[in-house]
Write a protein that holds these residues in place. Structure first.
Motif, short mmCIF file in Angstrom:
data_model
loop_
_atom_site.label_atom_id
_atom_site.label_comp_id
_atom_site.label_asym_id
_atom_site.label_seq_id
_atom_site.Cartn_x
_atom_site.Cartn_y
_atom_site.Cartn_z
N GLY B 16 0.78 -1.23 0.00
CA GLY B 16 0.00 0.00 0.00
C GLY B 16 0.81 1.28 0.00
N GLU B 17 2.14 1.16 0.17
CA GLU B 17 3.01 2.34 0.22
C GLU B 17 3.48 2.69 -1.20
OE1 GLU B 17 6.52 1.63 2.45
OE2 GLU B 17 7.28 3.68 2.23
N SER B 18 2.96 3.75 -1.75
CA SER B 18 3.29 4.13 -3.14
C SER B 18 4.70 4.70 -3.25
CB SER B 18 2.27 5.16 -3.65
OG SER B 18 0.97 4.62 -3.60
N SER B 19 5.32 4.54 -4.41
CA SER B 19 6.66 5.07 -4.63
C SER B 19 6.95 5.13 -6.12
CB SER B 19 7.70 4.19 -3.93
OG SER B 19 8.98 4.80 -3.97
N SER B 20 8.16 5.60 -6.48
CA SER B 20 8.55 5.71 -7.88
C SER B 20 9.95 5.20 -8.09
CB SER B 20 8.50 7.18 -8.33
OG SER B 20 7.20 7.69 -8.28
N LEU B 21 10.17 4.60 -9.25
CA LEU B 21 11.49 4.16 -9.68
C LEU B 21 11.95 5.09 -10.80
CD1 LEU B 21 10.75 0.32 -10.05
CD2 LEU B 21 11.16 1.65 -7.97
N ASN B 22 13.26 5.33 -10.85
CA ASN B 22 13.80 6.28 -11.82
C ASN B 22 14.67 5.60 -12.85
OD1 ASN B 22 16.44 8.15 -12.41
ND2 ASN B 22 14.53 9.30 -12.51
N CYS B 23 14.60 6.08 -14.08
CA CYS B 23 15.47 5.61 -15.17
C CYS B 23 16.00 6.84 -15.89
CB CYS B 23 14.69 4.72 -16.13
SG CYS B 23 15.61 4.25 -17.62
N SER B 24 17.31 7.08 -15.80
CA SER B 24 17.93 8.19 -16.51
C SER B 24 18.68 7.64 -17.72
CB SER B 24 18.92 8.91 -15.59
OG SER B 24 18.25 9.48 -14.50
N TYR B 25 18.58 8.32 -18.83
CA TYR B 25 19.24 7.81 -20.04
C TYR B 25 20.01 8.91 -20.75
CZ TYR B 25 14.94 9.75 -21.99
OH TYR B 25 13.91 10.58 -22.32
N THR B 26 21.11 8.53 -21.30
CA THR B 26 21.90 9.42 -22.15
C THR B 26 22.16 8.67 -23.44
OG1 THR B 26 23.93 8.61 -21.13
CG2 THR B 26 23.00 10.63 -20.26
N VAL B 27 21.11 8.47 -24.19
CA VAL B 27 21.19 7.79 -25.47
C VAL B 27 20.95 8.82 -26.55
CG1 VAL B 27 20.16 6.04 -26.97
CG2 VAL B 27 20.38 5.60 -24.52
N SER B 28 21.87 8.93 -27.48
CA SER B 28 21.74 9.94 -28.53
C SER B 28 20.51 9.64 -29.39
CB SER B 28 23.00 9.94 -29.39
OG SER B 28 23.29 8.65 -29.86
N GLY B 29 19.65 10.65 -29.49
CA GLY B 29 18.46 10.48 -30.32
C GLY B 29 17.55 9.37 -29.85
N LEU B 30 17.14 9.44 -28.60
CA LEU B 30 16.29 8.39 -28.03
C LEU B 30 15.06 8.16 -28.89
CD1 LEU B 30 15.94 6.49 -25.53
CD2 LEU B 30 14.38 8.24 -24.67
N ARG B 31 14.82 6.90 -29.20
CA ARG B 31 13.68 6.55 -30.05
C ARG B 31 12.85 5.46 -29.40
NH1 ARG B 31 17.67 4.40 -33.76
NH2 ARG B 31 18.64 4.27 -31.73
N GLY B 32 12.53 5.67 -28.15
CA GLY B 32 11.73 4.69 -27.44
C GLY B 32 12.41 4.31 -26.14
N LEU B 33 11.63 4.23 -25.08
CA LEU B 33 12.12 3.84 -23.76
C LEU B 33 11.21 2.70 -23.29
CD1 LEU B 33 12.02 4.07 -20.47
CD2 LEU B 33 14.18 4.68 -21.53
N PHE B 34 11.83 1.57 -22.92
CA PHE B 34 11.07 0.37 -22.58
C PHE B 34 11.17 0.08 -21.09
CE2 PHE B 34 10.42 -1.18 -26.91
CZ PHE B 34 11.42 -0.52 -27.60
N TRP B 35 10.10 -0.39 -20.52
CA TRP B 35 10.09 -0.91 -19.15
C TRP B 35 9.72 -2.40 -19.19
CZ3 TRP B 35 11.78 1.21 -14.69
CH2 TRP B 35 11.93 2.59 -14.63
N TYR B 36 10.50 -3.19 -18.43
CA TYR B 36 10.25 -4.61 -18.30
C TYR B 36 10.21 -4.97 -16.82
CZ TYR B 36 11.42 -5.51 -23.25
OH TYR B 36 11.44 -5.54 -24.63
N ARG B 37 9.52 -6.06 -16.52
CA ARG B 37 9.52 -6.65 -15.19
C ARG B 37 10.21 -8.01 -15.30
NH1 ARG B 37 4.94 -7.95 -10.85
NH2 ARG B 37 5.80 -9.93 -10.10
#
Lengths: 115, 111
Positions: B16-37
């Motif tokens: 029940g305790e909400s939170s956030s995970l962070n993803c920082s990227y330094t990819v030239s010309g990012l063309r999509g960001l994927f999340w997987y479990r």
């Protein structure tokens, strides 16, 4: 429908031996990918096939590693003269088209242990 | 150099305790960001793809958002079955199929 399947699920071999790992992609997917994942790390890209040809093999660590996809479906990752450092989980993924930002669907992986 | 960095490495939450995970990227010309479990002993399971800054996608208790420099995976009122490692990835600059993954955030949700 069936997902990506990989065989074997586990492989134990001795240093210096040759191993083959198999991947069956989702039916109809033209693109196939191989990754390697060490404990506590994210998957690391090895090679990507579009149809039968390797479109990007820049992640293969050295010439002991080779992969084929002769009929554009099943792929085999081959490792010669295995070393202890090759121990990892080898993941295979497939995607519908291989186009930019196409979603990659992963199999369960093959855990390779080199003694 | 293209890079994807995730934080924190591990996160323990009460149910029940909400939170956030962070993803920082330094990819030239990012063309999509994927999340997987990824569950232990299994391959990564696709969750979301985000293509442009400002985009948001939701699935059950998960919501992914994207800015120009980072992405967040928000978990609202998590349950123990949400325990897993969450991976983010982006296509390497100049490549179509070569995904760069972060190391992941290992989430544990206690009842």
């Amino acid at each position: 429908g069936a997902g990506v399947s990989q065989t074997p699920s586990n492989k134990v071999t001795e240093k210096g031996k040759y191993v083959e790992l198999r991947c069956d992609p989702i039916s109809g997917h033209t693109a196939l990918y191989w990754y390697r994942q060490s404990l506590g790390q994210g998957p690391e890209f090895l090679i990507y096939f579009q149809g039968t040809g390797a479109a990007d093999d820049s992640g293969l660590p050295n010439d002991r590693f080779f992969a084929v996809r002769p009929e554009g479906s099943v792929s085999t990752l081959k490792i010669q003269r295995t070393e202890r450092g090759d121990s990892a989980v080898y993941l295979c993924a497939s995607s519908l088209s291989g186009l930019l930002a196409d979603t990659q669907y992963f199999g369960p992986g093959t855990r390779l242990t080199v003694l | 150099e293209d890079q994807v960095t995730q934080s924190p490495e591990a996160l323990r939450l009460q149910e029940g305790e909400s939170s956030s995970l962070n993803c920082s990227y330094t990819v030239s010309g990012l063309r999509g960001l994927f999340w997987y479990r990824q569950d232990p002993g299994k391959g990564p399971e696709f969750l979301f793809t985000l293509y442009s800054a400002g985009e948001e996608k939701e699935k059950e208790r998960l919501k992914a958002t994207l800015t120009k420099k980072e992405s967040f995976l928000h978990i609202t009122a998590p349950k123990p079955e949400d325990s897993a490692t969450y991976l983010c990835a982006g296509p390497r600059g100049g490549s179509q199929g070569n995904l760069i993954f972060g190391k992941g955030t290992k989430l544990s949700v206690k009842p």
